[in-house]
Motif scaffolding. Structure first.
Motif, PDB file in Angstrom:
ATOM      1  N   PHE A 262      56.706  31.148  43.414  1.00 49.03           N
ATOM      2  CA  PHE A 262      55.685  31.916  44.132  1.00 49.03           C
ATOM      3  C   PHE A 262      54.601  32.390  43.164  1.00 49.03           C
ATOM      4  N   ALA A 263      55.012  32.983  42.047  1.00 54.92           N
ATOM      5  CA  ALA A 263      54.052  33.528  41.080  1.00 54.92           C
ATOM      6  C   ALA A 263      53.136  32.433  40.533  1.00 54.92           C
ATOM      7  N   LYS A 264      53.714  31.275  40.238  1.00 54.25           N
ATOM      8  CA  LYS A 264      52.903  30.167  39.709  1.00 54.25           C
ATOM      9  C   LYS A 264      51.888  29.677  40.737  1.00 54.25           C
ATOM     10  N   SER A 265      52.335  29.471  41.966  1.00 50.64           N
ATOM     11  CA  SER A 265      51.405  28.960  42.982  1.00 50.64           C
ATOM     12  C   SER A 265      50.359  30.014  43.340  1.00 50.64           C
ATOM     13  N   PHE A 266      50.746  31.288  43.324  1.00 48.42           N
ATOM     14  CA  PHE A 266      49.799  32.378  43.599  1.00 48.42           C
ATOM     15  C   PHE A 266      48.699  32.380  42.538  1.00 48.42           C
ATOM     16  N   ALA A 267      49.103  32.318  41.260  1.00 44.20           N
ATOM     17  CA  ALA A 267      48.128  32.342  40.163  1.00 44.20           C
ATOM     18  C   ALA A 267      47.201  31.129  40.216  1.00 44.20           C
ATOM     19  N   ARG A 268      47.771  29.952  40.421  1.00 42.67           N
ATOM     20  CA  ARG A 268      46.945  28.732  40.512  1.00 42.67           C
ATOM     21  C   ARG A 268      45.958  28.826  41.667  1.00 42.67           C
TER      22      ARG A 268
ATOM     23  N   ARG B 259      41.907  28.976  41.277  1.00 39.51           N
ATOM     24  CA  ARG B 259      41.131  27.800  41.686  1.00 39.51           C
ATOM     25  C   ARG B 259      40.284  28.053  42.923  1.00 39.51           C
ATOM     26  N   ILE B 260      40.823  28.762  43.893  1.00 40.05           N
ATOM     27  CA  ILE B 260      40.120  28.920  45.165  1.00 40.05           C
ATOM     28  C   ILE B 260      39.208  30.141  45.184  1.00 40.05           C
ATOM     29  N   LYS B 261      39.721  31.281  44.700  1.00 35.39           N
ATOM     30  CA  LYS B 261      38.935  32.513  44.761  1.00 35.39           C
ATOM     31  C   LYS B 261      38.269  32.872  43.436  1.00 35.39           C
ATOM     32  N   ASN B 262      38.514  32.083  42.390  1.00 32.15           N
ATOM     33  CA  ASN B 262      37.948  32.327  41.061  1.00 32.15           C
ATOM     34  C   ASN B 262      38.291  33.713  40.517  1.00 32.15           C
ATOM     35  N   TRP B 263      39.537  34.141  40.728  1.00 33.82           N
ATOM     36  CA  TRP B 263      39.971  35.425  40.189  1.00 33.82           C
ATOM     37  C   TRP B 263      40.276  35.281  38.710  1.00 33.82           C
ATOM     38  N   GLY B 264      40.043  36.364  37.965  1.00 30.99           N
ATOM     39  CA  GLY B 264      40.405  36.405  36.560  1.00 30.99           C
ATOM     40  C   GLY B 264      41.861  36.801  36.402  1.00 30.99           C
TER      41      GLY B 264
ATOM     42  N   ILE C  64      37.473  29.491  30.945  1.00 28.89           N
ATOM     43  CA  ILE C  64      36.172  29.771  30.312  1.00 28.89           C
ATOM     44  C   ILE C  64      35.045  29.111  31.115  1.00 28.89           C
ATOM     45  N   ALA C  65      35.256  27.863  31.525  1.00 23.50           N
ATOM     46  CA  ALA C  65      34.235  27.152  32.305  1.00 23.50           C
ATOM     47  C   ALA C  65      33.965  27.867  33.622  1.00 23.50           C
ATOM     48  N   THR C  66      35.010  28.389  34.238  1.00 13.83           N
ATOM     49  CA  THR C  66      34.862  29.081  35.520  1.00 13.83           C
ATOM     50  C   THR C  66      34.048  30.360  35.367  1.00 13.83           C
TER      51      THR C  66
ATOM     52  N   GLY D 107      38.153  40.342  38.063  1.00 16.28           N
ATOM     53  CA  GLY D 107      39.352  40.490  37.249  1.00 16.28           C
ATOM     54  C   GLY D 107      39.332  39.791  35.911  1.00 16.28           C
ATOM     55  N   PHE D 108      38.160  39.569  35.350  1.00 15.60           N
ATOM     56  CA  PHE D 108      38.088  38.957  34.026  1.00 15.60           C
ATOM     57  C   PHE D 108      38.184  40.035  32.947  1.00 15.60           C
TER      58      PHE D 108
END
Length: 156
Positions: free
Chosen positions: A61-67, A71-76, A107-109, A141-142
Motif C-alpha cells: 500500500f505504502a509503495k503504490s500510494f507514494a508512486r 506521478r499523478i498529483k506531483n506531490w513532494g 528533480i525533473a518534476t 510537499g517539497f
C-alpha cells in the motif's frame, strides 16, 4: 430503517473485494469494518485472514500510494510522508515507499511544475512571484532547500 445483517464470511468477502479494487491500509479496512458493527474477535479474525491471503499488505500500500501521489498529483516527499503518517503507516514502510521515487524524476518534476506555475502567475514584482512559487511548492510537499534552489534558478 433496518440494518441488514451479514455473516462473517459475507463481510470477509466484501472486504476482500474492497481490498482487491485498490490497495488499502489497515486504517481504511478497520474504518470499513466499523460499518458492520463486528465484535472484536470477528474483526481480528477477518484482519488476520486478509493479511494471510495477501489482500491487505501495508508495505505494498505504502509503495503504490507514494508512486501514485508523486506521478499523478506531483506531490513532494514531505507531503507523502505526512499523508502516510496520517494513515498510521510505520516508519520502515514509509522509508521503503520513498525509495519508489526516482531522484532524477523527482528533480525533473519540481523544475517542471515550477516553470509551469511561474508561467501562470501574473505577478510582476519578482519577490512576490518567488513567494507565491515557494508557497505553492511547500503545499505540494517539497523540501525547503530544494524549493529555494529551484525557484531562484527559474525566476531570475
Amino acid at each position: 430503517m433496518t440494518k441488514k445483517s451479514f455473516t462473517v464470511d459475507e463481510i470477509k468477502r466484501k472486504l476482500e473485494n474492497y481490498c482487491v479494487y485498490q490497495d488499502r491500509c489497515h486504517k481504511e479496512v478497520e474504518q470499513k469494518m466499523r460499518e458492520y458493527f463486528l465484535i472484536p474477535e470477528a474483526k481480528e479474525m477477518i484482519l488476520l485472514s486478509l493479511m494471510k491471503d495477501n489482500f491487505l499488505n501495508e508495505e505494498r500500500f505504502a509503495k503504490s500510494f507514494a508512486r501514485g501521489k508523486f506521478r499523478i498529483k506531483n506531490w513532494g516527499k514531505q507531503r507523502i510522508i505526512r499523508e502516510l503518517k496520517f494513515k498510521d503507516i510505520s516508519a520502515y514502510n514509509i522509508k521503503t515507499a520513498l525509495k519508489e521515487i526516482d531522484e532524477t524524476d523527482y528533480i525533473a518534476t519540481i523544475y517542471n511544475i515550477t516553470e509551469n506555475r511561474n508561467a501562470v502567475i501574473s505577478e510582476t514584482n519578482i519577490y512576490k512571484r518567488k513567494q507565491k512559487l515557494i508557497g505553492f511548492l511547500m503545499r505540494k510537499g517539497f523540501e525547503n532547500e530544494l524549493i529555494y534552489k529551484v525557484v531562484n534558478e527559474v525566476v531570475s
